[in-house]
Design an enzyme around this catalytic site. Structure first.
Site, PDB file in Angstrom:
ATOM      1  N   ASP A 109      28.218 -56.896  41.966  1.00 36.75           N
ATOM      2  CA  ASP A 109      29.469 -56.190  41.668  1.00 36.75           C
ATOM      3  C   ASP A 109      29.327 -55.502  40.307  1.00 36.75           C
ATOM      4  O   ASP A 109      29.180 -56.177  39.282  1.00 36.75           O
ATOM      5  CB  ASP A 109      30.620 -57.204  41.654  1.00 36.75           C
ATOM      6  CG  ASP A 109      31.984 -56.538  41.611  1.00 36.75           C
ATOM      7  OD1 ASP A 109      32.093 -55.464  40.991  1.00 36.75           O
ATOM      8  OD2 ASP A 109      32.938 -57.082  42.183  1.00 36.75           O
ATOM      9  N   SER A 140      40.651 -57.113  43.902  1.00 38.88           N
ATOM     10  CA  SER A 140      40.378 -56.352  42.686  1.00 38.88           C
ATOM     11  C   SER A 140      41.589 -56.369  41.745  1.00 38.88           C
ATOM     12  O   SER A 140      41.996 -57.441  41.323  1.00 38.88           O
ATOM     13  CB  SER A 140      39.937 -54.934  43.091  1.00 38.88           C
ATOM     14  OG  SER A 140      39.482 -54.209  41.985  1.00 38.88           O
ATOM     15  N   HIS A 152      31.368 -54.310  44.732  1.00 40.08           N
ATOM     16  CA  HIS A 152      32.803 -54.526  44.516  1.00 40.08           C
ATOM     17  C   HIS A 152      33.627 -54.335  45.792  1.00 40.08           C
ATOM     18  O   HIS A 152      34.794 -54.722  45.837  1.00 40.08           O
ATOM     19  CB  HIS A 152      33.309 -53.588  43.414  1.00 40.08           C
ATOM     20  CG  HIS A 152      34.642 -53.996  42.852  1.00 40.08           C
ATOM     21  ND1 HIS A 152      34.845 -55.193  42.193  1.00 40.08           N
ATOM     22  CD2 HIS A 152      35.855 -53.368  42.867  1.00 40.08           C
ATOM     23  CE1 HIS A 152      36.124 -55.280  41.817  1.00 40.08           C
ATOM     24  NE2 HIS A 152      36.747 -54.182  42.222  1.00 40.08           N
TER      25      HIS A 152
HETATM   26  C1  MLT Z   1      41.206 -53.926  37.064  1.00 37.93           C
HETATM   27  O1  MLT Z   1      41.384 -52.952  36.350  1.00 37.93           O
HETATM   28  O2  MLT Z   1      42.104 -54.666  37.461  1.00 37.93           O
HETATM   29  C2  MLT Z   1      39.801 -54.182  37.472  1.00 37.93           C
HETATM   30  O3  MLT Z   1      38.931 -53.486  36.675  1.00 37.93           O
HETATM   31  C3  MLT Z   1      39.562 -53.886  38.895  1.00 37.93           C
HETATM   32  C4  MLT Z   1      39.911 -52.473  39.246  1.00 37.93           C
HETATM   33  O4  MLT Z   1      41.057 -52.235  39.525  1.00 37.93           O
HETATM   34  O5  MLT Z   1      39.033 -51.629  39.258  1.00 37.93           O
END
Ligand code: MLT
Length: 209
Positions: free
Chosen positions: A157, A107, A188
């Protein structure tokens, strides 16, 4: 603390000549989160887990965002350089080979790893990007010739739309990376199934890592 990062380092069983997995957690994680994943992905590797140093409502991240999926590009650029510096400083501190660093990010951690690949292609030997987004679209696509990249994505996701994954995959393909895209039906969250797929993929690439 090394450079700008609190972190955890776990030397591998194969000595400092082994590859080092750079473990990059998701929003709200810390330097310990992905240690078990790293041990599963490459049991012989050194493990290096920095803690993201950008707080968001008490949660650690690797760079600022303006909204969900909307990144502060100036901050992302600066933090990507900080991370690159951290890798070099940690390599000389712990004695691992800086040319054998494999990123494994989830992520937000996968997003900064993708940013590092696009900005400083020589820093990472390979990368496992779990639920990454396109961090930015570079003006000039870098040369990632032959660099092994595993990108996993969930068809359901809610944070990373499929088109975004396809855009990132397209960038890596244009950059001539050795790209494997692993789709699964989850959302996710990180699944055991994709971790196993990443481990098996790494095993096929191990001779070059
Ligand atoms: C981010 O902000 O890098 C992406 O949206 C993934 C997350 O951290 O939720």
């Amino acid at each position: 603390m090394i450079g700008k990062y609190e972190h955890r380092y776990v030397p591998g069983t194969a000595g400092s000549a082994a590859p080092t997995l750079l473990l990059l957690h998701g929003t709200g994680g810390d330097e310990n989160d992905l240690i078990p994943l790293g041990q599963m992905l490459m049991p012989e590797a050194n493990l290096l887990g920095p803690r993201g140093n950008v707080p968001e409502n008490g949660m650690a991240r690797f760079f600022r965002r303006l909204a969900e999926g909307v990144f502060d590009q100036e901050d992302l650029r600066a933090r990507t350089e900080d991370l690159a510096d951290f890798i070099a400083l940690a390599a000389s501190h712990y004695g691992f080979d800086p040319s054998r660093v494999v990123a494994a990010g989830y992520s937000n951690g996968a997003n900064i790893a993708a940013s590092l690949l696009l900005r400083q292609p020589g820093r990472l030997r390979a990368a496992v990007l779990l639920h990454a987004m396109t961090p930015f679209v570079p003006e000039t696509v870098p040369d990632l010739s032959g660099k092994p990249i595993f990108l996993s994505a969930g068809r359901n996701d809610p944070i990373v739309p499929q088109e975004n994954t396809l855009q990132l995959a397209g960038l890596f393909q244009t950059a001539k990376a050795d790209l494997t895209v692993h789709w699964h039906n989850s959302g996710h969250s990180l699944t055991r199934e994709e971790a196993v797929a990443a481990r098996d993929w790494l095993a096929t690439k191990s001779a070059g890592l």
